[in-house]
Design an enzyme around this catalytic site. Structure first.
Site, PDB file in Angstrom:
ATOM      1  N   LYS A 111      13.476  26.986 -17.094  1.00 55.93           N
ATOM      2  CA  LYS A 111      13.389  26.088 -18.072  1.00 55.93           C
ATOM      3  C   LYS A 111      12.924  24.868 -17.512  1.00 55.93           C
ATOM      4  O   LYS A 111      11.997  24.003 -17.816  1.00 55.93           O
ATOM      5  CB  LYS A 111      14.406  25.805 -19.013  1.00 55.93           C
ATOM      6  CG  LYS A 111      14.717  26.691 -20.002  1.00 55.93           C
ATOM      7  CD  LYS A 111      15.707  26.197 -20.988  1.00 55.93           C
ATOM      8  CE  LYS A 111      15.752  27.496 -22.167  1.00 55.93           C
ATOM      9  NZ  LYS A 111      16.711  27.059 -23.361  1.00 55.93           N
ATOM     10  N   LYS A 191       7.321  36.435 -22.208  1.00 53.04           N
ATOM     11  CA  LYS A 191       8.012  36.352 -23.185  1.00 53.04           C
ATOM     12  C   LYS A 191       7.253  35.685 -24.329  1.00 53.04           C
ATOM     13  O   LYS A 191       6.841  34.503 -24.237  1.00 53.04           O
ATOM     14  CB  LYS A 191       9.356  35.778 -23.113  1.00 53.04           C
ATOM     15  CG  LYS A 191      10.422  36.422 -24.170  1.00 53.04           C
ATOM     16  CD  LYS A 191      11.626  35.931 -24.116  1.00 53.04           C
ATOM     17  CE  LYS A 191      12.520  35.785 -25.303  1.00 53.04           C
ATOM     18  NZ  LYS A 191      13.797  35.038 -25.073  1.00 53.04           N
ATOM     19  N   LYS A 194       6.153  30.018 -28.852  1.00 55.94           N
ATOM     20  CA  LYS A 194       5.187  29.035 -29.236  1.00 55.94           C
ATOM     21  C   LYS A 194       4.788  27.971 -28.074  1.00 55.94           C
ATOM     22  O   LYS A 194       3.612  27.855 -27.862  1.00 55.94           O
ATOM     23  CB  LYS A 194       5.932  28.267 -30.374  1.00 55.94           C
ATOM     24  CG  LYS A 194       5.195  27.137 -30.800  1.00 55.94           C
ATOM     25  CD  LYS A 194       3.962  27.567 -31.854  1.00 55.94           C
ATOM     26  CE  LYS A 194       3.312  26.443 -32.190  1.00 55.94           C
ATOM     27  NZ  LYS A 194       1.887  26.846 -32.875  1.00 55.94           N
TER      28      LYS A 194
END
Ligand code: SF4
Length: 328
Positions: A111, A191, A194
């Site tokens: 992340k 993966k 959005k």
């Protein structure tokens, strides 16, 4: 009945990765467990969304959850921030979690790479809040995809540590494997998400979906329609695995291998099959959007039930760790 807890993040519009990874399972699990399903807006703050966008996303995800078949009479559906005990317990657990344990979390590294300008502390302690989400309801089971298994192991470790330090308080949550642990995006490289702009939206029309599928990656070795393909390496074929019946899937595989079936036609079949699932969900979602009061009432009732259960846990936790009762 054993208790299950699961959350979905309100980040952007729901896509079929969310649907297959969470919502399909939620619909099934609500009959097998006492279910707590949360829209985890506090987690979404780690991405610093626009306030209006976050509120909109929470509503849209709630609509998607209900339109997919989760029944608020059977399951407790609520928004995480409507139950303030989540953050209270998260702090208690933060004080029990060694820094080294969080340092090992691979998702933090992923992340951080994804949002290098916003590597905030919430991103780092995210798994602790996730642990609080689960143990606040003393859940026995947690449905997780493969990318969440490390966090669940941390949750189990934290539960063991709490029970060891303060006495037996929480059950160790067990994994319920998701039937669709990883849904790849249309780029076939990462993966579905959005933020990576590689998603098939749950509320998209059939035409919008077909437009996206046209540009989607297939078997990279199949450059022309006359080339024989290998369905097993094709991302489109992996979607057929979720949405297409066995007989048609076998025919697609044969047609692909023999070059009798072109990729455009294969994608059209997928779009049709997707629409069989998405069409009724989109219609139910449209009805819910027309009834904002009803949605508010459902979420308020869910938060009311969740708060009552969460407070029972926090009374015990405060007593165990030596905190006073909050003033009413
Ligand atoms: S025919 Fe279908 S399965 Fe075969 S390569 Fe094209 S899209 Fe993939």
């Amino acid at each position: 009945m054993a208790r299950i807890m699961s959350g979905v993040q309100p980040t952007g519009n729901l896509h079929i990765g969310n649907y297959l990874g969470a919502l399909v399972n939620w619909v099934r699990l609500q009959d097998q467990y006492e279910a707590y399903f949360s829209i985890v807006d506090l987690h979404a703050l780690t991405g610093r969304p626009e306030p209006a966008a976050l509120r909109h996303a929470v509503r849209e995800v709630a609509i998607g959850v209900l339109a997919s078949g989760v029944d608020p009479e059977r399951a407790t559906v609520f928004v995480q921030s409507h139950v303030p005990q989540h953050t209270e317990l998260a702090w208690v657990l933060t004080c029990l979690t060694p820094l080294g344990d969080l340092n090992r979390m691979t998702q933090f590294k992923d992340k951080s790479q994804h949002q290098p300008d916003n590597i905030n502390t919430g991103l780092f302690t995210y798994p602790v809040l996730q642990t609080a989400d689960i143990v606040l309801y003393r859940a026995d089971r947690v449905p997780v995809g493969e990318d969440q298994e490390q966090h669940l192991e941390l949750a189990r470790e934290t539960v063991r540590r709490f029970n060891h330090v303060y006495g037996e308080t929480f059950p160790e949550p067990q994994v319920v494997k998701s039937s669709a642990p990883r849904v790849m995006g249309l780029d076939g490289e990462s993966k579905m998400s959005k933020s990576r702009n590689n998603e098939i939206g749950l509320f998209e029309t059939a035409d919008e979906t077909m437009l996206k599928l046209r540009g989607a990656k297939t078997d990279p070795a199949r450059l022309r329609k006359t080339d024989k393909g290998t369905p097993e390496v094709c991302n489109i074929y992996s979607y057929h695995g979720f949405f297409t019946g066995e007989v048609q899937r076998a025919a697609i595989a044969t047609g692909c291998r023999s070059a009798q079936l072109g990729c455009v036609d294969c994608k059209k079949l997928l779009a049709q099959n997707l629409e069989v699932v998405k069409g009724p969900i989109r219609e139910r979602a449209a009805v819910l959007r027309e009834q904002p009061r009803r949605l508010e009432e459902i979420l308020a009732a869910g938060a009311h039930r969740a708060r009552a259960e969460a407070e029972k846990t926090m009374v015990l936790v405060r007593e165990r760790v030596g905190l006073g009762a909050p003033r009413s």
